[in-house]
Design a protein around this motif. Structure first.
Motif, PDB file in Angstrom:
ATOM      1  N   GLY A 184       7.285  11.621 -18.912  1.00 15.28           N
ATOM      2  CA  GLY A 184       6.950  13.139 -18.176  1.00 15.28           C
ATOM      3  C   GLY A 184       5.893  13.260 -17.728  1.00 15.28           C
ATOM      4  N   CYS A 185       4.706  13.281 -17.158  1.00  9.64           N
ATOM      5  CA  CYS A 185       4.060  13.462 -16.234  1.00  9.64           C
ATOM      6  C   CYS A 185       3.847  12.397 -15.148  1.00  9.64           C
ATOM      7  N   GLY A 186       4.716  10.940 -14.908  1.00 11.70           N
ATOM      8  CA  GLY A 186       4.988  10.140 -13.870  1.00 11.70           C
ATOM      9  C   GLY A 186       6.043  10.438 -13.423  1.00 11.70           C
ATOM     10  N   CYS A 187       7.308  11.421 -13.304  1.00  5.08           N
ATOM     11  CA  CYS A 187       7.991  11.189 -12.390  1.00  5.08           C
ATOM     12  C   CYS A 187       7.234  12.308 -11.323  1.00  5.08           C
ATOM     13  N   ASP A 188       7.747  11.013 -10.716  1.00  4.43           N
ATOM     14  CA  ASP A 188       8.214  11.307  -9.043  1.00  4.43           C
ATOM     15  C   ASP A 188       9.245  11.123  -8.232  1.00  4.43           C
ATOM     16  N   ILE A 189       9.271  12.492  -7.512  1.00  5.13           N
ATOM     17  CA  ILE A 189      10.434  12.054  -6.846  1.00  5.13           C
ATOM     18  C   ILE A 189      10.641  11.261  -5.758  1.00  5.13           C
ATOM     19  N   ASN A 190       9.398  10.842  -5.452  1.00  2.00           N
ATOM     20  CA  ASN A 190       9.517   9.916  -4.071  1.00  2.00           C
ATOM     21  C   ASN A 190       9.573   8.754  -4.625  1.00  2.00           C
ATOM     22  N   THR A 191       8.565   8.504  -5.399  1.00  3.74           N
ATOM     23  CA  THR A 191       9.378   6.685  -6.433  1.00  3.74           C
ATOM     24  C   THR A 191      10.811   6.829  -6.337  1.00  3.74           C
ATOM     25  N   TYR A 192      11.250   8.392  -7.149  1.00  2.00           N
ATOM     26  CA  TYR A 192      12.563   7.825  -7.403  1.00  2.00           C
ATOM     27  C   TYR A 192      12.927   7.516  -6.141  1.00  2.00           C
ATOM     28  N   ARG A 193      13.143   8.034  -5.001  1.00  2.00           N
ATOM     29  CA  ARG A 193      14.079   7.576  -3.604  1.00  2.00           C
ATOM     30  C   ARG A 193      13.621   6.601  -3.627  1.00  2.00           C
ATOM     31  N   SER A 194      12.648   6.064  -3.364  1.00  2.00           N
ATOM     32  CA  SER A 194      12.453   4.738  -2.769  1.00  2.00           C
ATOM     33  C   SER A 194      13.395   3.533  -3.950  1.00  2.00           C
ATOM     34  N   MET A 195      13.316   4.228  -4.771  1.00  2.00           N
ATOM     35  CA  MET A 195      14.877   3.651  -5.870  1.00  2.00           C
ATOM     36  C   MET A 195      15.532   3.409  -5.363  1.00  2.00           C
ATOM     37  N   GLY A 196      16.313   4.271  -4.454  1.00  2.00           N
ATOM     38  CA  GLY A 196      17.538   3.928  -4.536  1.00  2.00           C
ATOM     39  C   GLY A 196      18.228   5.416  -5.098  1.00  2.00           C
TER      40      GLY A 196
END
Length: 265
Positions: A184-196
């Motif tokens: 839930g609250c941990g969903c960070d789009i920038n982190t997703y993007r850094s993961m490819g």
């Protein structure tokens, strides 16, 4: 089984937990009480608390707060004019109900915790190809498809737990194949993007349209947004199953699902 031993089962197996700061504890009731069955629910709403009492269950296991504050569930932190807090507390105390919170433990439980259960529910596979943010966020690779087709797939899955429409930001014809999902609250789009990841699945309690989603939209990164309750309901199912398979307490899942209904003009 005593309530305190029920909680200890999870804390003792979660080496990522700081016991001094975790929110996972006995929120209400008697830690010494004996229990032989429990209800497992995502949010211990007043309605779900009443249902547990109605069923004569002495233990309610919840993922989210009982008293509307994540870091400190004590009702006394709220101003006295918040009468619903005191009303709810009085009802719980008068009923003899015990409430245990399993949040920090179950959020990162290997293979079947919240993000894993969510990815499996969305039929993205059992083995993420990448992890981020202390294993809260997972990346799953799928066969290339359009954003529109993938969003429709997510909506079809979520419809089974009360959310038949999802919010989509981006070009529906854009191809996606590296999907970011998480808690839930941990969903960070920038982190997703850094993961490819080339598409992020987030929840409404952990994303803002004026911030991360707008940045993603400006940069051509698609986002699918669902209700917090929807994204974590599958994890409550796996938690119920885990209790039944590993503890001398009979568990029953008390569904919560999406917290709202969509009303048209």
């Amino acid at each position: 089984m005593k309530v305190k031993d029920f909680l200890e089962h999870f804390l003792s197996r979660a080496d990522w937990i700081n016991r001094e700061h975790t929110v996972d504890r006995v929120i209400a009731g008697d830690a010494e009480a004996d229990v032989d069955r429990c209800l497992v629910t995502w949010m211990p709403s007043f309605a779900h608390v009443r249902e547990a009492v109605k069923q004569g269950v002495k233990l309610l296991v919840a993922h989210e707060p009982t008293f509307y504050c994540h870091h400190d569930d004590r009702p006394e932190i709220h101003p006295p004019e918040y009468k619903i807090v005191q009303e709810k507390l009085a009802f719980i105390k008068g009923s003899g109900l015990n409430i245990v919170r399993l949040h920090d433990t179950w959020d990162r439980w290997p293979a079947i915790g919240i993000p894993s259960a969510w990815g499996q529910f969305l039929q993205l596979g059992d083995k993420p190809v990448a992890f981020g943010a202390d294993n809260y966020l997972h990346r799953h690779d799928i066969a290339p498809t359009t954003l529109g087709a993938f969003a429709a797939h997510v909506a079809n899955r979520c419809a089974t737990i009360g959310e038949p429409r999802v919010q989509v930001t981006g070009d529906l014809q854009q191809t996606v194949s590296k999907i970011g999902v998480g808690t839930g609250c941990g969903c960070d789009i920038n982190t997703y993007r850094s993961m490819g990841c080339d598409c992020s699945v987030v929840c409404d309690d952990g994303s803002c349209y004026w911030a991360g989603i707008q940045m993603a939209r400006d940069d051509g990164h698609p986002v699918i947004r669902v209700n917090h309750g929807t994204s974590e309901e599958p994890g409550m199912v796996t938690l119920t199953r885990y209790i039944n398979e590993n503890l001398p307490v009979k568990a029953q899942h008390l569904p919560h699902g999406c917290m709202f209904e969509l009303v048209g003009a």
